[in-house]
Design an enzyme around this catalytic site. Structure first.
Site, PDB file in Angstrom:
ATOM      1  N   ASP A 545       0.858  -1.179   0.000  1.00 37.27           N
ATOM      2  CA  ASP A 545       0.000   0.000   0.000  1.00 37.27           C
ATOM      3  C   ASP A 545       0.897   1.233   0.000  1.00 37.27           C
ATOM      4  OD1 ASP A 545      -1.760   2.068   0.495  1.00 37.27           O
ATOM      5  OD2 ASP A 545      -2.909   0.999   2.017  1.00 37.27           O
ATOM      6  N   HIS A 546       0.867   1.973  -1.113  1.00 35.06           N
ATOM      7  CA  HIS A 546       1.797   3.094  -1.266  1.00 35.06           C
ATOM      8  C   HIS A 546       1.478   4.257  -0.332  1.00 35.06           C
ATOM      9  CE1 HIS A 546       5.075   5.095  -2.946  1.00 35.06           C
ATOM     10  NE2 HIS A 546       4.833   5.001  -4.250  1.00 35.06           N
ATOM     11  N   ARG A 547       0.299   4.234   0.316  1.00 40.06           N
ATOM     12  CA  ARG A 547       0.000   5.288   1.285  1.00 40.06           C
ATOM     13  C   ARG A 547       0.847   5.134   2.540  1.00 40.06           C
ATOM     14  NH1 ARG A 547      -6.195   4.360   2.264  1.00 40.06           N
ATOM     15  NH2 ARG A 547      -5.299   2.261   2.489  1.00 40.06           N
TER      16      ARG A 547
END
Length: 573
Positions: A545-547
Site C-alpha cells: 500500500d503506497h500510502r
C-alpha cells in the site's frame, strides 16, 4: 452453603446484575449474577440447588475467583424448615380460631403461596438456552446453509451452521448437546459476532421442561415480585428489545462509524457495563439510540447486536433502482445476439467467490505497487534437503515455504511498518507487535487464507507443522474462525505451478503481501571465479500500500528478505 465465584478468566469483574432475590428457590446451574469485565459479559450459574438466604454482593461490586456470591439453604434443610413452618402455622391457626375466628387466613392466599413455592423450582429447571455466534473474524458474514432443523437432536461440536465471509467458509459447531428448540437465523441472513442464532434444550432437560410447561404459574398471587425480576432471569426464549430501536444514526459501515471520543461523550447517561461500552466503541454504534432490554433499561450486548441487525435489515430492504454494481463498473452489454457475441454459457460462482468480491473490490481503492526481486536459495535448499529426511520420518512436510515464512516474519520485526494498518482517518499507522502470518491456500472452492499466530516466536519445524495442518483443514473445510482471523501480513506461494512472477493483491487492512513463484536454476556471475555458475533462484513479488510504504523502503525490505533466504543463519545473529 456458600456459592462462590468460579474462575473468571480475569483478575476481577464487576457485578452488573443480580438475577435472584432472598427467598428464591433455585435449581443447580440457574444463573445467579451477571459479571462484566473489559473482555466479556458472563452469567454465573449456581453450583447447587436450594433456597437463597443471603446475597453477599451488590451491583457495582468488583469480585474475583473464590468470593462468596450468595448463600443457599439446601433442599433437605428447606423441606424440614417448611414442615416446621407448616406445623407452626397450623398450631397458630387453631389457637386463633378459639380467640378470633375472623383473623383466620384466607385459603386462597395460602394455596397461592404454597403453589408459588412448589412451582418455582420447576420454572427454573430445564430451560432452553439461547446461544450466540462465536467471533467470526469479520464484521459480518452470510448464513450459507442451516444443517439442522427444529426438533433435531445434536451432539456437542456437531456442525449446525455454515457461514461464509469474504475470507472463508466456516462451519459453526453446536455449543452443547441437546434438542434444537428454535433457529433464530435464516439462510441468506447477514450475521455478526455474538449474535443469538439458536436455542438448544440441553440433553437430559426435556423432562424438566415438560413438567415446567404443565405446572400452573400463580400469576395473581405475587405479581409485584414477578415484575421485579431481571429480564435475564427468564432466558428460555431469545432476548428481544422491548422498544423499537431508532436506527437513523446507527453506523454499520466504516464510513458511518463514530470516533471513540464521540461515543464516549454519549455514554454519560447510559446504563451499560464496561464490556458493552467497549463493544459499542468497536461497532461505532451511537449507544444512546439503543434501547436496553434488561432491568432498569440496562443495555446488553444482545441489544447492540439487535440494533445493528435492524439497521442492516432496513438498508437491505430499501428500494434500489436499476442493477447496481459494487465495483463501479458499467453494466455488461446485451450478449443475447449470437451473431455478434457467439454462443454463451452461464455458470454460477461458488459461494466463497461471491463473498470474496466485496473484499477484492477494496483493492481498487488502494494505491498498490509491486516490487520484484530474486533470492539465491541454493545453499538454503541444500540445508532443507539435509533436514527433510528426518522431518519426513516424523510426519512433517518440510518445504521451502517454511523458510520463507520464518525469514519474512523476522524481516517484519526489523521493518515494523510493513506489519501495520493505516487508521480510518489516514492520520496514524497502527503497528502490530506480533507477526500473525496469513498463508494463502488454494481449495476447490477458491482461495482461503488461514493464519499462523506469533510466527516470530516459532522455529522452522513448528512453522512447517502448522502450515501442513492448516492446509489440510482448509481443503477439508475444517478451519475454525480462530484459524482465519488476525493476520498482519500475507504470503501467497504459487509453489511449482509455474510462472516467473506475479502481482498479488494486498489484503486490506494489511499493507503488504509477499508473492513467491517457482524457483528455477539460472546462470549467475561469480566475481571471485570470474565464471557463470548455476544457482537456484526464487522469484519474490512484494505488493504494498503506497500510502504507508514508499518505493525505496519496499525495495530495501524485499532485498532484506532475499538476503535472509540466501543465508538463514543471519536470523540467528
Amino acid at each position: 452453603m456458600d456459592i462462590k465465584a468460579p474462575d473468571l478468566g480475569v483478575d476481577s469483574a464487576e457485578v452488573s446484575e443480580i438475577m435472584v432475590e432472598v427467598g428464591d428457590v433455585i435449581a443447580k446451574d440457574d444463573n445467579i449474577v451477571l459479571l462484566e469485565s473489559d473482555k466479556a459479559s458472563v452469567e454465573v450459574p449456581s453450583s447447587a440447588a436450594g433456597k437463597v438466604t443471603k446475597i453477599s454482593v451488590a451491583i457495582g461490586d468488583q469480585v474475583s475467583e473464590g468470593m462468596v456470591l450468595i448463600e443457599l439453604e439446601s433442599a433437605d434443610d428447606s423441606e424440614e424448615s417448611n414442615d416446621d413452618n407448616v406445623a407452626a402455622e397450623e398450631q397458630e391457626a387453631n389457637s386463633t380460631d378459639d380467640i378470633k375466628p375472623e383473623s383466620k387466613p384466607e385459603p386462597a392466599a395460602t394455596e397461592s403461596k404454597q403453589s408459588e413455592s412448589t412451582a418455582k423450582p420447576a420454572t427454573n429447571a430445564g430451560k432452553a438456552t439461547t446461544h450466540a455466534l462465536p467471533d467470526l473474524g469479520v464484521d459480518e458474514a452470510q448464513v450459507s446453509e442451516i444443517m439442522v432443523s427444529v426438533g433435531d437432536t445434536v451432539s456437542a461440536e456437531q456442525s449446525i451452521l455454515l457461514i461464509e465471509s469474504d475470507k472463508a467458509s466456516v462451519e459453526v459447531p453446536a455449543p452443547v448437546a441437546g434438542k434444537i428448540e428454535k433457529i433464530l437465523v435464516e439462510a441468506g441472513d447477514m450475521v455478526t459476532n455474538g449474535q443469538d442464532f439458536i436455542v438448544i434444550m440441553a440433553s437430559g432437560t426435556d423432562d424438566a421442561s415438560d413438567s415446567e410447561s404443565e405446572t400452573p404459574k400463580p400469576q395473581e398471587s405475587a405479581p409485584a415480585k414477578t415484575e421485579d425480576k431481571p429480564a435475564a432471569k427468564t432466558t428460555g426464549e431469545p432476548k428481544q428489545v422491548a422498544k423499537p430501536t431508532n436506527t437513523d444514526t446507527a453506523a454499520s459501515k466504516t464510513e458511518g462509524k463514530l470516533t471513540e471520543a464521540q461515543v464516549n461523550e454519549k455514554l454519560v447517561d447510559v446504563y451499560a457495563g464496561p464490556a458493552v461500552r467497549k463493544l459499542a466503541r468497536q461497532l461505532g454504534v451511537d449507544i444512546t439510540q439503543v434501547n436496553g432490554s434488561a432491568l432498569n433499561d440496562r443495555i446488553l450486548k444482545e441489544d447492540l447486536f439487535a440494533h445493528v441487525k435492524n439497521s442492516l435489515t432496513k438498508q437491505k430492504a430499501a428500494p434500489v433502482s436499476g442493477n447496481p454494481v459494487s465495483s463501479g463498473l458499467p453494466k455488461l452489454p446485451d450478449m443475447s445476439n449470437a451473431e455478434i457475441w457467439g454462443e454463451t454459457e452461464t455458470q454460477d460462482l461458488s459461494r466463497l467467490q461471491k463473498v470474496s468480491i466485496p473484499q477484492l473490490n477494496y483493492n481498487t481503492l488502494l494505491p498498490q505497487v509491486t516490487q520484484f526481486d530474486l533470492s539465491d536459495i541454493t545453499e538454503t535448499e541444500k540445508l532443507r534437503g539435509e533436514l527433510k529426511g528426518g522431518m519426513k520420518a516424523e510426519g512433517v512436510g518440510f518445504t521451502i515455504l517454511a523458510f520463507v515464512v520464518k525469514a519474512t516474519a523476522y524481516a517484519l520485526t526489523q521493518h515494523p511498518r510493513f506489519n501495520s494498518h493505516l487508521s480510518d482517518d489516514n492520520t496514524q499507522v497502527i503497528l502490530r507487535k506480533s507477526v500473525n502470518m496469513g498463508i494463502a491456500v488454494a481449495t476447490d472452492d477458491g482461495l482461503i487464507v488461514p493464519v499462523i499466530k506469533n510466527v516470530q516466536d516459532k522455529g522452522l519445524k513448528q512453522i512447517a507443522i502448522e502450515i501442513g495442518e492448516l492446509a489440510v483443514k482448509a481443503r477439508d473445510k475444517k478451519l475454525s474462525t480462530k484459524d482465519l482471523q488476525g493476520a498482519s501480513f500475507t504470503i501467497s506461494s504459487q509453489g511449482n505451478l509455474g510462472g516467473t512472477a506475479f502481482t498479488p493483491l494486498v489484503n486490506w487492512p494489511q499493507v503488504g503481501i509477499l508473492g513467491v513463484s517457482e524457483a528455477s536454476m539460472q546462470p549467475r556471475w561469480d566475481a571471485k571465479t570470474q565464471n557463470f555458475e548455476p544457482r537456484l533462484m526464487l522469484p519474490l513479488s512484494l505488493s504494498y500500500d503506497h500510502r504507508v510504504i514508499n518505493g525505496a523502503d519496499a525495495a530495501v525490505f524485499t532485498r532484506y528478505i532475499a538476503t535472509l533466504l540466501a543465508d538463514p543463519r543471519r536470523i540467528l545473529i
